[in-house]
Write an enzyme that holds these catalytic residues in place. Structure first.
Site, PDB file in Angstrom:
ATOM      1  N   GLY A 176      42.109   6.447  12.618  1.00  0.00           N
ATOM      2  CA  GLY A 176      42.307   5.862  11.510  1.00  0.00           C
ATOM      3  C   GLY A 176      42.789   4.312  11.822  1.00  0.00           C
ATOM      4  N   THR A 177      43.497   4.050  12.813  1.00  0.00           N
ATOM      5  CA  THR A 177      44.035   2.710  13.319  1.00  0.00           C
ATOM      6  C   THR A 177      42.705   1.780  13.294  1.00  0.00           C
ATOM      7  OG1 THR A 177      45.802   3.412  14.002  1.00  0.00           O
ATOM      8  CG2 THR A 177      45.344   1.333  14.874  1.00  0.00           C
TER       9      THR A 177
ATOM     10  N   ASN B 267      52.706   7.703   3.938  1.00  0.00           N
ATOM     11  CA  ASN B 267      52.918   8.741   5.005  1.00  0.00           C
ATOM     12  C   ASN B 267      54.212   9.323   4.985  1.00  0.00           C
ATOM     13  OD1 ASN B 267      52.917   5.938   5.965  1.00  0.00           O
ATOM     14  ND2 ASN B 267      53.889   6.762   7.772  1.00  0.00           N
TER      15      ASN B 267
ATOM     16  N   GLN C 140      46.494   9.657   4.784  1.00  0.00           N
ATOM     17  CA  GLN C 140      47.228  10.726   4.057  1.00  0.00           C
ATOM     18  C   GLN C 140      46.541  11.257   2.871  1.00  0.00           C
ATOM     19  OE1 GLN C 140      49.580  12.052   5.889  1.00  0.00           O
ATOM     20  NE2 GLN C 140      50.399  10.466   7.524  1.00  0.00           N
TER      21      GLN C 140
ATOM     22  N   SER D  98      41.543   9.829   8.911  1.00  0.00           N
ATOM     23  CA  SER D  98      41.672  10.010  10.650  1.00  0.00           C
ATOM     24  C   SER D  98      41.645  11.644  10.468  1.00  0.00           C
ATOM     25  CB  SER D  98      43.067   9.648  10.703  1.00  0.00           C
ATOM     26  OG  SER D  98      43.416  10.195  11.970  1.00  0.00           O
ATOM     27  N   GLY D  99      40.964  12.052  11.729  1.00  0.00           N
ATOM     28  CA  GLY D  99      40.755  13.415  12.039  1.00  0.00           C
ATOM     29  C   GLY D  99      42.034  14.123  12.069  1.00  0.00           C
ATOM     30  N   HIS D 100      43.007  13.767  12.560  1.00  0.00           N
ATOM     31  CA  HIS D 100      44.245  14.634  13.032  1.00  0.00           C
ATOM     32  C   HIS D 100      45.074  14.840  11.858  1.00  0.00           C
ATOM     33  CE1 HIS D 100      47.391  11.419  14.266  1.00  0.00           C
ATOM     34  NE2 HIS D 100      46.515  10.844  13.891  1.00  0.00           N
TER      35      HIS D 100
ATOM     36  N   THR E  42      29.484   4.811  23.107  1.00  0.00           N
ATOM     37  CA  THR E  42      28.906   6.238  22.561  1.00  0.00           C
ATOM     38  C   THR E  42      29.905   6.936  21.828  1.00  0.00           C
ATOM     39  OG1 THR E  42      27.758   6.090  24.860  1.00  0.00           O
ATOM     40  CG2 THR E  42      27.943   7.946  23.872  1.00  0.00           C
TER      41      THR E  42
ATOM     42  N   CYS F 265      62.543   4.659  16.786  1.00  0.00           N
ATOM     43  CA  CYS F 265      63.224   4.130  18.065  1.00  0.00           C
ATOM     44  C   CYS F 265      62.916   2.810  18.140  1.00  0.00           C
ATOM     45  CB  CYS F 265      62.734   4.941  19.261  1.00  0.00           C
ATOM     46  SG  CYS F 265      63.032   6.631  19.363  1.00  0.00           S
TER      47      CYS F 265
HETATM   48  N1  PLP Z   1      47.675   5.056   8.211  1.00  0.00           N
HETATM   49  C1  PLP Z   1      48.649   6.020   7.783  1.00  0.00           C
HETATM   50  C2  PLP Z   1      49.061   6.166   6.495  1.00  0.00           C
HETATM   51  C3  PLP Z   1      49.105   6.993   8.691  1.00  0.00           C
HETATM   52  O1  PLP Z   1      49.838   7.933   8.553  1.00  0.00           O
HETATM   53  C4  PLP Z   1      48.418   6.851  10.204  1.00  0.00           C
HETATM   54  C5  PLP Z   1      48.964   7.719  11.196  1.00  0.00           C
HETATM   55  O2  PLP Z   1      50.073   8.259  11.196  1.00  0.00           O
HETATM   56  C6  PLP Z   1      47.370   6.021  10.452  1.00  0.00           C
HETATM   57  C7  PLP Z   1      47.086   5.024   9.294  1.00  0.00           C
HETATM   58  C8  PLP Z   1      46.679   5.811  11.944  1.00  0.00           C
HETATM   59  O3  PLP Z   1      45.949   7.018  12.145  1.00  0.00           O
HETATM   60  P1  PLP Z   1      45.631   7.242  13.517  1.00  0.00           P
HETATM   61  O4  PLP Z   1      46.734   8.077  14.034  1.00  0.00           O
HETATM   62  O5  PLP Z   1      44.503   7.901  13.367  1.00  0.00           O
HETATM   63  O6  PLP Z   1      45.127   5.797  14.083  1.00  0.00           O
END
Ligand code: PLP
Length: 395
Positions: free
Chosen positions: A76-77, A155, A183, A203-205, A240, A328
């Site tokens: 996602g980043t 998030n 999210q 984002s996949g995870h 790739t 932190c």
């Molecule tokens: N944007 C939001 C709102 C998120 O909660 C997150 C991850 O916690 C991200 C972006 C970043 O996604 P990724 O971990 O796939 O880089």
């Protein structure tokens, strides 16, 4: 973080979710000598290409986009970076961005960095419930605004922004809109055939696919520059393709599409049960963002002046994984920028705990947390390191 017991109650799905069995199987099917590089012209390459395009169609299907509008990324980043940096690069005469004060650090830190190189960024505030008013975006648009970038769902609190309204404003003003929907996708309906969003990242995870894969929706006809140059992804994103992870992302989207409404209702019920139980035991507990439209899976709870770090650790020792509304930092814990932007004072923000539900949570998870909390809060209060039971008279 302690390591006594593995988390048998996992309520940190906004951080990352367990990989679905369906995704794992799909990934395995995309590995092995019979699967080549999707850019290769032999049979193994063609098989890989077919899997890649099937995954693209599955991702597009979940958000009502066209497959050609989906570009796979590493996260996602990366998708958000591509949207923001790619838009700026395509419009060198536009040096202004509008955003909110509660964006994810992946956006916030990039914007702070860009401010150091001459880009102006306007931050629209949120109210005490974490709500963003669409007119706060309109009021900040300038003649040289290149992009509005806002999240769909927060998030930390799950609070939803009025994306349809913001998209209409951006479209009417001729400004591109990027939505960080990391999210939101998979938890609420996202229909890009109905809402004129220019760019959207996912984002996949967060969808029960593995980490290390994401996607950017790039509306047909939009001009941005790539972040990584190369021939892959129709030259939008070089490198790739991470085929096993992409195939898993596609399979996660297909899985979610089958029962999104059902899961949203089920998970929302669990979240509501948890909040009701917490309020019954601790009438002074504050649910941050409860007055706003929210994701069904997220609950951000303030426990008076008790210290969130200690609550989180105590839950962890008993096998319950949650997260804290703090990060932190050198010299100790820093309160969440989201909660402080909502007007919480430092101590209240440091006390917040985020419970985030997912596909694999059941009623038993809620019952376990509610059974553990009274003892834990009493224990944390007795330690009296930073907190007291003031405001938690039900303990
Ligand atoms: N944007 C939001 C709102 C998120 O909660 C997150 C991850 O916690 C991200 C972006 C970043 O996604 P990724 O971990 O796939 O880089």
């Amino acid at each position: 973080m302690t390591e006594n017991v593995s988390a048998d109650v996992y309520l940190d799905n906004n951080a990352t979710g367990a990989v679905a069995h369906e995704c794992l199987m799909a990934m395995l099917g995309a590995m092995g000598p019979h699967i080549g590089n999707p850019s290769s012209k032999h049979a193994a390459g063609m098989r890989a290409k077919r899997l890649l395009e099937e995954a693209r169609a599955q991702v597009a299907g979940l958000i009502s986009a066209r497959p050609q509008e989906i570009v796979f990324t590493s996260s996602g980043t990366e998708a958000a970076h591509m949207a923001i940096l790619g838009t700026l690069a395509a419009h060198p005469d536009r040096r202004h961005i509008v955003t909110s004060t509660v964006e994810h650090p992946s956006t916030m830190r990039l914007l702070r960095h860009l401010e150091g190189s001459g880009v102006r960024v306007s931050y629209a505030p949120v109210d005490g419930e974490g709500r963003l008013a669409a007119h706060a975006i309109t009021a900040r648009l300038a003649a040289d605004t290149a992009l509005v970038t806002v999240m769909w769902a927060n998030n930390e609190t799950g609070v939803l922004f009025p994306i349809a309204e913001i998209a209409e404003i951006a479209q009417a003003s001729g400004v591109a809109l990027h939505v960080d929907a990391v999210q939101a996708v998979g938890r609420i309906p996202v229909d890009l055939a109905q809402i004129p969003i220019s760019l959207l990242s996912l984002s996949g995870h967060k969808l029960h696919a593995p980490p290390g894969v994401g996607a950017l929706f790039l509306r047909k006809g939009l001009k941005i520059a790539p972040l990584l140059w190369g021939h892959q992804e129709r030259a939008w994103r070089g490198g790739t393709e991470n085929l096993p992870a992409i195939v898993a992302l596609g399979s996660a989207c297909a899985l979610i599409q089958q029962d999104l409404d059902l899961q949203a209702r089920r998970v929302g019920g669990l979240r509501d049960d948890l909040e009701r139980g917490i309020r019954e035991c601790f009438p002074a507990a504050r649910i941050h963002g409860a007055g706003a439209p929210r994701l069904p899976n997220t609950s951000n709870v303030g426990f008076g002046t008790l210290d969130g770090e200690h609550i989180m650790e105590a839950l962890d020792r008993r096998g319950v994984a949650v997260s804290q509304g703090a990060a932190c930092a050198a010299g100790g814990m820093e309160p969440s920028h989201v909660l402080t932007a909502m007007g919480l004072e430092r101590r209240a923000a440091l006390g917040a705990i985020r419970f985030s539900f997912g596909r694999y949570n059941t009623k038993a998870c809620v019952q376990r947390v509610l059974a553990l909390l009274p003892g834990i809060l009493a224990e944390v209060a007795a330690r009296g390191v930073r907190g007291t039971l003031e405001g938690c008279e039900g303990v």
